[in-house]
Design an enzyme around this catalytic site. Structure first.
Site, PDB file in Angstrom:
ATOM      1  N   LYS A 188     -17.384 -38.652 -19.150  1.00 33.56           N
ATOM      2  CA  LYS A 188     -17.682 -39.629 -18.096  1.00 33.56           C
ATOM      3  C   LYS A 188     -19.192 -39.658 -17.905  1.00 33.56           C
ATOM      4  O   LYS A 188     -19.762 -38.785 -17.268  1.00 33.56           O
ATOM      5  CB  LYS A 188     -17.023 -39.268 -16.761  1.00 33.56           C
ATOM      6  CG  LYS A 188     -17.127 -40.442 -15.786  1.00 33.56           C
ATOM      7  CD  LYS A 188     -17.228 -40.054 -14.319  1.00 33.56           C
ATOM      8  CE  LYS A 188     -18.605 -39.714 -13.867  1.00 33.56           C
ATOM      9  NZ  LYS A 188     -19.531 -40.856 -13.728  1.00 33.56           N
ATOM     10  N   GLY A 241     -25.839 -32.148 -13.474  1.00 35.10           N
ATOM     11  CA  GLY A 241     -26.173 -32.980 -12.319  1.00 35.10           C
ATOM     12  C   GLY A 241     -26.710 -32.120 -11.192  1.00 35.10           C
ATOM     13  O   GLY A 241     -27.282 -31.050 -11.423  1.00 35.10           O
ATOM     14  N   SER A 242     -26.479 -32.574  -9.978  1.00 34.44           N
ATOM     15  CA  SER A 242     -27.076 -31.899  -8.828  1.00 34.44           C
ATOM     16  C   SER A 242     -26.344 -30.597  -8.509  1.00 34.44           C
ATOM     17  O   SER A 242     -25.158 -30.445  -8.797  1.00 34.44           O
ATOM     18  CB  SER A 242     -27.021 -32.821  -7.609  1.00 34.44           C
ATOM     19  OG  SER A 242     -25.677 -33.124  -7.303  1.00 34.44           O
ATOM     20  N   THR A 243     -27.061 -29.687  -7.877  1.00 40.34           N
ATOM     21  CA  THR A 243     -26.457 -28.417  -7.466  1.00 40.34           C
ATOM     22  C   THR A 243     -25.365 -28.672  -6.423  1.00 40.34           C
ATOM     23  O   THR A 243     -24.327 -28.003  -6.433  1.00 40.34           O
ATOM     24  CB  THR A 243     -27.548 -27.460  -6.943  1.00 40.34           C
ATOM     25  OG1 THR A 243     -28.380 -27.124  -8.069  1.00 40.34           O
ATOM     26  CG2 THR A 243     -26.972 -26.190  -6.366  1.00 40.34           C
ATOM     27  N   GLY A 246     -22.416 -29.791  -8.260  1.00 41.60           N
ATOM     28  CA  GLY A 246     -21.996 -28.624  -9.054  1.00 41.60           C
ATOM     29  C   GLY A 246     -21.136 -27.673  -8.238  1.00 41.60           C
ATOM     30  O   GLY A 246     -20.135 -27.135  -8.718  1.00 41.60           O
ATOM     31  N   GLU A 263     -25.105 -27.295 -15.663  1.00 46.01           N
ATOM     32  CA  GLU A 263     -26.571 -27.350 -15.693  1.00 46.01           C
ATOM     33  C   GLU A 263     -27.002 -28.169 -14.489  1.00 46.01           C
ATOM     34  O   GLU A 263     -26.747 -29.363 -14.408  1.00 46.01           O
ATOM     35  CB  GLU A 263     -27.102 -27.948 -16.985  1.00 46.01           C
ATOM     36  CG  GLU A 263     -28.596 -27.669 -17.097  1.00 46.01           C
ATOM     37  CD  GLU A 263     -29.276 -28.350 -18.266  1.00 46.01           C
ATOM     38  OE1 GLU A 263     -28.605 -28.609 -19.265  1.00 46.01           O
ATOM     39  OE2 GLU A 263     -30.477 -28.625 -18.136  1.00 46.01           O
ATOM     40  N   CYS A 297     -34.383 -32.315 -14.855  1.00 40.50           N
ATOM     41  CA  CYS A 297     -33.974 -31.069 -14.203  1.00 40.50           C
ATOM     42  C   CYS A 297     -35.032 -29.994 -14.420  1.00 40.50           C
ATOM     43  O   CYS A 297     -35.204 -29.112 -13.598  1.00 40.50           O
ATOM     44  CB  CYS A 297     -32.611 -30.616 -14.695  1.00 40.50           C
ATOM     45  SG  CYS A 297     -32.481 -30.527 -16.470  1.00 40.50           S
ATOM     46  N   GLU A 395     -35.665 -29.824  -4.569  1.00 41.03           N
ATOM     47  CA  GLU A 395     -35.790 -30.614  -5.792  1.00 41.03           C
ATOM     48  C   GLU A 395     -36.008 -32.074  -5.402  1.00 41.03           C
ATOM     49  O   GLU A 395     -35.135 -32.692  -4.792  1.00 41.03           O
ATOM     50  CB  GLU A 395     -34.522 -30.479  -6.641  1.00 41.03           C
ATOM     51  CG  GLU A 395     -34.626 -31.239  -7.937  1.00 41.03           C
ATOM     52  CD  GLU A 395     -33.393 -31.120  -8.812  1.00 41.03           C
ATOM     53  OE1 GLU A 395     -32.280 -31.288  -8.307  1.00 41.03           O
ATOM     54  OE2 GLU A 395     -33.558 -30.851 -10.019  1.00 41.03           O
TER      55      GLU A 395
HETATM   56  P1  NDP Z   1     -24.903 -36.189  -9.192  1.00 37.15           P
HETATM   57  O1  NDP Z   1     -24.824 -34.723  -9.309  1.00 37.15           O
HETATM   58  O2  NDP Z   1     -24.224 -36.872  -8.076  1.00 37.15           O
HETATM   59  O3  NDP Z   1     -24.341 -36.879 -10.537  1.00 37.15           O
HETATM   60  C1  NDP Z   1     -24.256 -36.265 -11.807  1.00 37.15           C
HETATM   61  C2  NDP Z   1     -22.954 -36.670 -12.490  1.00 37.15           C
HETATM   62  O4  NDP Z   1     -21.844 -36.218 -11.714  1.00 37.15           O
HETATM   63  C3  NDP Z   1     -22.762 -38.178 -12.616  1.00 37.15           C
HETATM   64  O5  NDP Z   1     -22.016 -38.494 -13.778  1.00 37.15           O
HETATM   65  C4  NDP Z   1     -21.928 -38.493 -11.378  1.00 37.15           C
HETATM   66  O6  NDP Z   1     -21.232 -39.702 -11.527  1.00 37.15           O
HETATM   67  C5  NDP Z   1     -21.009 -37.305 -11.357  1.00 37.15           C
HETATM   68  N1  NDP Z   1     -20.408 -37.014 -10.050  1.00 37.15           N
HETATM   69  C6  NDP Z   1     -20.783 -37.434  -8.826  1.00 37.15           C
HETATM   70  N2  NDP Z   1     -19.960 -36.935  -7.880  1.00 37.15           N
HETATM   71  C7  NDP Z   1     -19.043 -36.182  -8.517  1.00 37.15           C
HETATM   72  C8  NDP Z   1     -17.936 -35.395  -8.106  1.00 37.15           C
HETATM   73  N3  NDP Z   1     -17.600 -35.278  -6.830  1.00 37.15           N
HETATM   74  N4  NDP Z   1     -17.219 -34.736  -9.033  1.00 37.15           N
HETATM   75  C9  NDP Z   1     -17.538 -34.811 -10.334  1.00 37.15           C
HETATM   76  N5  NDP Z   1     -18.576 -35.563 -10.801  1.00 37.15           N
HETATM   77  C10 NDP Z   1     -19.325 -36.225  -9.906  1.00 37.15           C
HETATM   78  O7  NDP Z   1     -26.393 -36.597  -9.214  1.00 37.15           O
HETATM   79  P2  NDP Z   1     -27.017 -37.949  -8.646  1.00 37.15           P
HETATM   80  O8  NDP Z   1     -26.932 -38.888  -9.748  1.00 37.15           O
HETATM   81  O9  NDP Z   1     -26.416 -38.409  -7.367  1.00 37.15           O
HETATM   82  O10 NDP Z   1     -28.477 -37.453  -8.316  1.00 37.15           O
HETATM   83  C11 NDP Z   1     -28.703 -36.736  -7.111  1.00 37.15           C
HETATM   84  C12 NDP Z   1     -29.630 -35.598  -7.336  1.00 37.15           C
HETATM   85  O11 NDP Z   1     -29.099 -34.721  -8.325  1.00 37.15           O
HETATM   86  C13 NDP Z   1     -30.971 -35.985  -7.896  1.00 37.15           C
HETATM   87  O12 NDP Z   1     -31.815 -36.373  -6.881  1.00 37.15           O
HETATM   88  C14 NDP Z   1     -31.400 -34.711  -8.556  1.00 37.15           C
HETATM   89  O13 NDP Z   1     -31.965 -33.876  -7.587  1.00 37.15           O
HETATM   90  C15 NDP Z   1     -30.123 -34.103  -9.049  1.00 37.15           C
HETATM   91  N6  NDP Z   1     -29.846 -34.348 -10.472  1.00 37.15           N
HETATM   92  C16 NDP Z   1     -30.044 -33.341 -11.343  1.00 37.15           C
HETATM   93  C17 NDP Z   1     -29.828 -33.556 -12.676  1.00 37.15           C
HETATM   94  C18 NDP Z   1     -30.048 -32.503 -13.679  1.00 37.15           C
HETATM   95  O14 NDP Z   1     -30.247 -32.822 -14.860  1.00 37.15           O
HETATM   96  N7  NDP Z   1     -30.002 -31.241 -13.320  1.00 37.15           N
HETATM   97  C19 NDP Z   1     -29.404 -34.837 -13.196  1.00 37.15           C
HETATM   98  C20 NDP Z   1     -29.184 -35.834 -12.175  1.00 37.15           C
HETATM   99  C21 NDP Z   1     -29.398 -35.566 -10.870  1.00 37.15           C
HETATM  100  P3  NDP Z   1     -21.888 -41.069 -10.978  1.00 37.15           P
HETATM  101  O15 NDP Z   1     -23.318 -41.092 -11.426  1.00 37.15           O
HETATM  102  O16 NDP Z   1     -21.087 -42.085 -11.648  1.00 37.15           O
HETATM  103  O17 NDP Z   1     -21.751 -40.998  -9.492  1.00 37.15           O
END
Ligand code: NDP
Length: 499
Positions: A188, A241-243, A246, A263, A297, A395
């Site tokens: 996804k 994605g975000s902590t 996570g 990660e 990240c 962050e």
């Molecule tokens: P998220 O953690 O929300 O998104 C990352 C992924 O998780 C996307 O595919 C998202 O889908 C999906 N997701 C969102 N909610 C859920 C859930 N409840 N269960 C499972 N998967 C989910 O990051 P954001 O895009 O909202 O960014 C927010 C913050 O996260 C940023 O400001 C940054 O600080 C951090 N971030 C860190 C990253 C890294 O590489 N470590 C990468 C991206 C963000 P969808 O996008 O379709 O909602």
């Protein structure tokens, strides 16, 4: 002028994608369609179906069948390698197309998008090698009557949730390794940037990947992402994605105790010693915080600089930051493009406001940039920052850097480690003792000395502390997608227990 040096045009109309389950491309039909506007131009560039829970269930079923009937896991490493190498060649043929959609959906400069796709090819080529190298162990020291084997087996169906900041590259850091291990995938991508993951499905099919091994179900995080993390048919989730999300993934995964690779976020120190080549360091630190608009990240988002050179370094850095070419990502000369999402843009601007309100001194940048459309933020530097300020602790995920001066190595290490995160750190010094000692003591999964945000498939990536679990890429990365089995083989006639 050629395609590499001239500015690209926007598409005349958005490209409509379907989704991909069991080797079949499926049209959106009556599903909700997400219209993605280019963050740099506010023009609709892709139309992506929003999969339903039923679509996800079908994808998991296809991945489960493909795994259980061993059409992929039962192949030799060499046969899997051959598909991965064909996929690498297929990506190479479509570099321009993939890079174009990365730029359109994400807002990153086209030259960097091309570089990332090339990096992704390297991941596939390396993973083809590790598919053949993956092996277990044997115990030939158990006496003449017993032989022990340790084998590695693919973990099964992997749910892959990826973010919008490096849509294609992050997939390539994971997909070929998961496939090399013999697993099947339900992916996804972020709803903002799904195109490249769907193009990859076409490439993998053409490369000969059996049906059901790589499935893509675009959709929202709240619905499809959450459902993947809870799904009883999925054996492991790799989440980037975000902590905060996570943490929710950890809770959701408890249902069937699925294995997790995480990660997550980072607040990554750039430690600059007085004996560094300050001009090199200024260039590296500017790159570290502004590359990809700071939406990395591993972005070097805290500057920890030795007090004796702090003023000089700040001036060098401000000069570098103010010369970064921000603008249209379809122009190959652009170094920093648009901020990918509206929410992220608001978040960055709010942090800049917080920095000003909390008493930090603005050295350069500090505002949005207006190019008539889209959303852009000027690379921003704050001095007179304290560790209590939100810009020093949290962050930001944007091109915003605060300066924290230090006296002596002990204090540098203390400041660098004073964070809940532990993803990456960079050290700038010409003193090998300092570089080695600090790299040993800094709590981070990745350390760069006299460089930053670099790497390839050979070295593992991942975080300490709240930056994640497990490692991706490299031989360590493929091992994450395996589980270990021990086998005792008794030789000869059994000594009977019952007389
Ligand atoms: P998220 O953690 O929300 O998104 C990352 C992924 O998780 C996307 O595919 C998202 O889908 C999906 N997701 C969102 N909610 C859920 C859930 N409840 N269960 C499972 N998967 C989910 O990051 P954001 O895009 O909202 O960014 C927010 C913050 O996260 C940023 O400001 C940054 O600080 C951090 N971030 C860190 C990253 C890294 O590489 N470590 C990468 C991206 C963000 P969808 O996008 O379709 O909602």
């Amino acid at each position: 002028m050629n395609e590499k040096t001239s500015k690209l045009a926007l598409p005349s109309e958005p490209r409509t994608f379907g989704f991909f389950v069991d080797g079949e491309h499926i049209e959106a039909g009556n599903r909700v369609v997400l219209e993605r506007a280019s963050p740099a131009h506010d023009v609709c560039v892709t139309r992506i179906p929003c999969c339903t829970r039923e679509d996800l269930d079908k994808a998991v079923e296809a991945a489960r069948t493909a795994f259980d009937n061993r059409r992929w896991s039962g192949l030799s490493g060499g046969e899997r390698a051959s598909v991965l190498l064909k996929a690498a060649a297929g990506i190479r043929e479509r570099i321009d197309e993939i890079a174009y959609f990365e730029t359109l959906e994400n807002g990153k400069p086209i030259s960097q998008a091309r570089g990332e796709v090339e990096g992704g090819i390297g991941m596939f080529e390396y993973a083809a090698g590790v598919a053949r190298a993956l092996h277990g162990d044997s115990f030939n020291n158990l006496g003449d009557r017993m032989f022990g084997l340790v084998t590695r087996e693919p973990i099964g169906v992997v749910g892959l949730i990826t973010p919008w900041n490096f849509p294609f590259y992050i997939l390539c850091e994971r997909v070929p390794f998961i496939l090399a291990a013999g697993c099947t995938i339900v992916a996804k991508p972020s709803e903002e940037t799904s195109a490249s993951g769907l193009i990859l499905a076409e490439i993998l099919k053409e490369a000969g990947l059996p049906a059901g091994v790589y499935n893509v179900v675009p959709g929202t995080g709240n619905e499809i992402g959450q459902a993947i993390t809870e799904h009883a048919g999925i054996d492991m989730v790799s989440f980037t994605g975000s902590t905060a999300v996570g943490r929710s993934v950890v809770h959701a995964a408890a249902g069937n105790f699925k294995k997790l690779g995480l990660e997550l976020g980072g607040k990554n120190p750039q430690i600059v010693f007085a004996d560094a080549d300050l001009k090199d360091a200024a260039d590296g630190v500017a790159f570290g915080v502004a590359f990809n608009g700071g939406q990395c990240c591993v972005s070097g988002s805290v500057l920890v600089v030795e007090r004796s050179v702090a003023d000089e370094f700040e001036a060098l850095l401000a000069d570098k930051l103010s010369k970064i070419v921000v603008g249209d990502p379809l122009d190959p000369a652009t170094q920093v493009g648009a901020i990918t999402t509206e929410a992220q843009n608001t978040k960055i601007l709010n942090y800049i406001d917080a920095g000003k309100k909390e008493g930090a001194k603005l050295v350069c940048g500090g505002s949005a940039l207006d190019f008539g459309a889209g959303r852009f933020v000027a690379p921003t530097l704050f001095s007179e920052v304290t560790k209590k300020m939100s810009i020093a602790r949290e962050e930001i995920f944007g091109p915003v850097l605060g300066v924290l001066p230090f006296d002596g190595m002990e204090e540098a290490v203390r400041i660098a480690n004073d964070t809940e995160y532990g993803l990456a750190a960079s050290i700038w010094t010409k003193n090998i003792d300092k570089a080695t000692q600090v790299s040993r003591r800094v709590q981070a999964g990745r350390v760069w000395v006299n460089c930053t945000i670099t790497g390839g498939p050979e070295l593992p990536i991942g975080g300490f502390k709240q930056s994640g679990w497990g490692r991706e890429t490299s031989i360590y990365g493929i091992e994450e997608y395996t589980q270990i089995k021990s086998v005792h083989i008794e030789l000869g006639k059994r000594n009977h227990w019952i007389g």
